[in-house]
Design a protein around this motif. Structure first.
Motif, PDB file in Angstrom:
ATOM      1  N   TYR A  25       0.828  -1.202   0.000  1.00 27.21           N
ATOM      2  CA  TYR A  25       0.000   0.000   0.000  1.00 27.21           C
ATOM      3  C   TYR A  25       0.860   1.248   0.000  1.00 27.21           C
ATOM      4  CZ  TYR A  25      -4.431  -2.299   0.763  1.00 27.21           C
ATOM      5  OH  TYR A  25      -5.563  -3.043   0.590  1.00 27.21           O
ATOM      6  N   LEU A  26       0.540   2.155  -0.896  1.00 28.44           N
ATOM      7  CA  LEU A  26       1.070   3.511  -0.850  1.00 28.44           C
ATOM      8  C   LEU A  26      -0.042   4.355  -0.258  1.00 28.44           C
ATOM      9  CD1 LEU A  26       3.184   5.685  -1.572  1.00 28.44           C
ATOM     10  CD2 LEU A  26       2.014   5.899  -3.779  1.00 28.44           C
ATOM     11  N   VAL A  27       0.254   5.097   0.811  1.00 30.95           N
ATOM     12  CA  VAL A  27      -0.774   5.860   1.509  1.00 30.95           C
ATOM     13  C   VAL A  27      -0.344   7.306   1.711  1.00 30.95           C
ATOM     14  CG1 VAL A  27      -1.555   3.804   2.757  1.00 30.95           C
ATOM     15  CG2 VAL A  27       0.085   5.345   3.842  1.00 30.95           C
ATOM     16  N   SER A  28      -1.335   8.182   1.822  1.00 35.20           N
ATOM     17  CA  SER A  28      -1.092   9.536   2.311  1.00 35.20           C
ATOM     18  C   SER A  28      -1.846   9.660   3.624  1.00 35.20           C
ATOM     19  CB  SER A  28      -1.523  10.590   1.293  1.00 35.20           C
ATOM     20  OG  SER A  28      -2.875  10.443   0.950  1.00 35.20           O
ATOM     21  N   PHE A  29      -1.233  10.353   4.580  1.00 36.47           N
ATOM     22  CA  PHE A  29      -1.729  10.384   5.959  1.00 36.47           C
ATOM     23  C   PHE A  29      -1.439  11.747   6.546  1.00 36.47           C
ATOM     24  CE2 PHE A  29      -1.003   9.404  10.519  1.00 36.47           C
ATOM     25  CZ  PHE A  29      -2.163   8.702  10.820  1.00 36.47           C
ATOM     26  N   ASP A  30      -2.448  12.363   7.154  1.00 36.75           N
ATOM     27  CA  ASP A  30      -2.212  13.621   7.861  1.00 36.75           C
ATOM     28  C   ASP A  30      -2.902  13.561   9.217  1.00 36.75           C
ATOM     29  OD1 ASP A  30      -4.924  14.244   7.488  1.00 36.75           O
ATOM     30  OD2 ASP A  30      -4.538  16.026   6.281  1.00 36.75           O
ATOM     31  N   ILE A  31      -3.060  14.704   9.892  1.00 31.60           N
ATOM     32  CA  ILE A  31      -3.606  14.707  11.248  1.00 31.60           C
ATOM     33  C   ILE A  31      -5.057  14.266  11.319  1.00 31.60           C
ATOM     34  CG2 ILE A  31      -1.985  16.420  12.098  1.00 31.60           C
ATOM     35  CD1 ILE A  31      -4.363  18.458  11.901  1.00 31.60           C
ATOM     36  N   GLU A  54       0.549   9.787  -8.332  1.00 30.51           N
ATOM     37  CA  GLU A  54      -0.298  10.738  -9.063  1.00 30.51           C
ATOM     38  C   GLU A  54      -1.717  10.756  -8.507  1.00 30.51           C
ATOM     39  OE1 GLU A  54       0.244  13.039 -11.315  1.00 30.51           O
ATOM     40  OE2 GLU A  54       2.363  12.590 -11.619  1.00 30.51           O
ATOM     41  N   GLU A  55      -2.163   9.624  -8.012  1.00 34.57           N
ATOM     42  CA  GLU A  55      -3.514   9.497  -7.467  1.00 34.57           C
ATOM     43  C   GLU A  55      -3.553   9.724  -5.956  1.00 34.57           C
ATOM     44  OE1 GLU A  55      -6.373   5.701  -6.466  1.00 34.57           O
ATOM     45  OE2 GLU A  55      -5.090   5.594  -8.236  1.00 34.57           O
ATOM     46  N   VAL A  56      -2.544   9.240  -5.271  1.00 32.48           N
ATOM     47  CA  VAL A  56      -2.585   9.149  -3.814  1.00 32.48           C
ATOM     48  C   VAL A  56      -1.876  10.299  -3.107  1.00 32.48           C
ATOM     49  CG1 VAL A  56      -1.859   7.688  -1.871  1.00 32.48           C
ATOM     50  CG2 VAL A  56      -2.751   6.647  -3.941  1.00 32.48           C
ATOM     51  N   ILE A  57      -0.854  10.851  -3.711  1.00 36.01           N
ATOM     52  CA  ILE A  57      -0.025  11.845  -3.020  1.00 36.01           C
ATOM     53  C   ILE A  57      -0.198  13.250  -3.591  1.00 36.01           C
ATOM     54  CG2 ILE A  57       2.342  12.464  -2.381  1.00 36.01           C
ATOM     55  CD1 ILE A  57       1.208   9.801  -1.146  1.00 36.01           C
TER      56      ILE A  57
END
Length: 162
Positions: A25-31, A54-57
């Motif tokens: 999994y490639l993920v983007s994560f914030d607070i 391109e889609e996730v980040i």
């Protein structure tokens, strides 16, 4: 000192499901938690990593010093790409490579992925009934903003309460 709202953490997670199924999994994560993710069978290479980013980040990066303008990423070989750094910069963000083998600085390795793993363990019936991909989607969605802020605090970031 970095503010938590400036940060977008990204990384990948490799859960091992029942049988021989493996997803990366490639993920983007914030607070607020996981923003987006992409799964691939096996592992990512430089090309598939950039394609998934391109889609996730990239859609979540804002102009520095705005929210999610700092992109924290580990030192995996596939992340060291001039194309990736240029693309983040084009979105207005700044890439910060975390120190090698310094997992305590990664909000994903030092909290978020552990919470996902615990969700999968606690909901193993769902995993076996629906499969790894569906269970991972549900597990990633289960993390609340409180969980996400805990992960940032656990790495020493100053996080304001919601």
């Amino acid at each position: 000192q970095r503010r938590q709202s400036d940060c977008l953490a990204l990384g990948w997670y490799v859960p091992r499901g029942h049988g021989r199924q493996r997803l990366s999994y490639l993920v983007s994560f914030d607070i607020n938690g996981f923003l987006a993710w992409n799964a691939t069978g096996g592992t990512y290479d430089k090309v598939s990593f950039l394609t998934a980013a391109e889609e996730v980040i990239f859609p979540y990066i804002t102009q520095f010093p705005g929210p999610r303008s700092l992109v924290f990423i580990d030192n995996a070989t596939i992340h060291h790409s001039h194309a990736f750094v240029r693309r983040v910069n084009k979105c207005g963000g700044i890439v910060i490579f975390l120190p090698p083998y310094c997992f305590e600085t990664s909000v994903l390795d030092n909290g978020a992925f552990g919470l996902v793993r615990r969700w999968l363990e606690a909901n193993y019936e769902y995993l076996y009934a629906h499969g790894l991909r569906a269970a991972m989607d549900k597990a990633l969605r289960s993390l609340t903003p409180e969980h996400a802020r805990y992960c940032f605090r656990n790495c020493g970031y100053v996080v304001a309460d919601a």
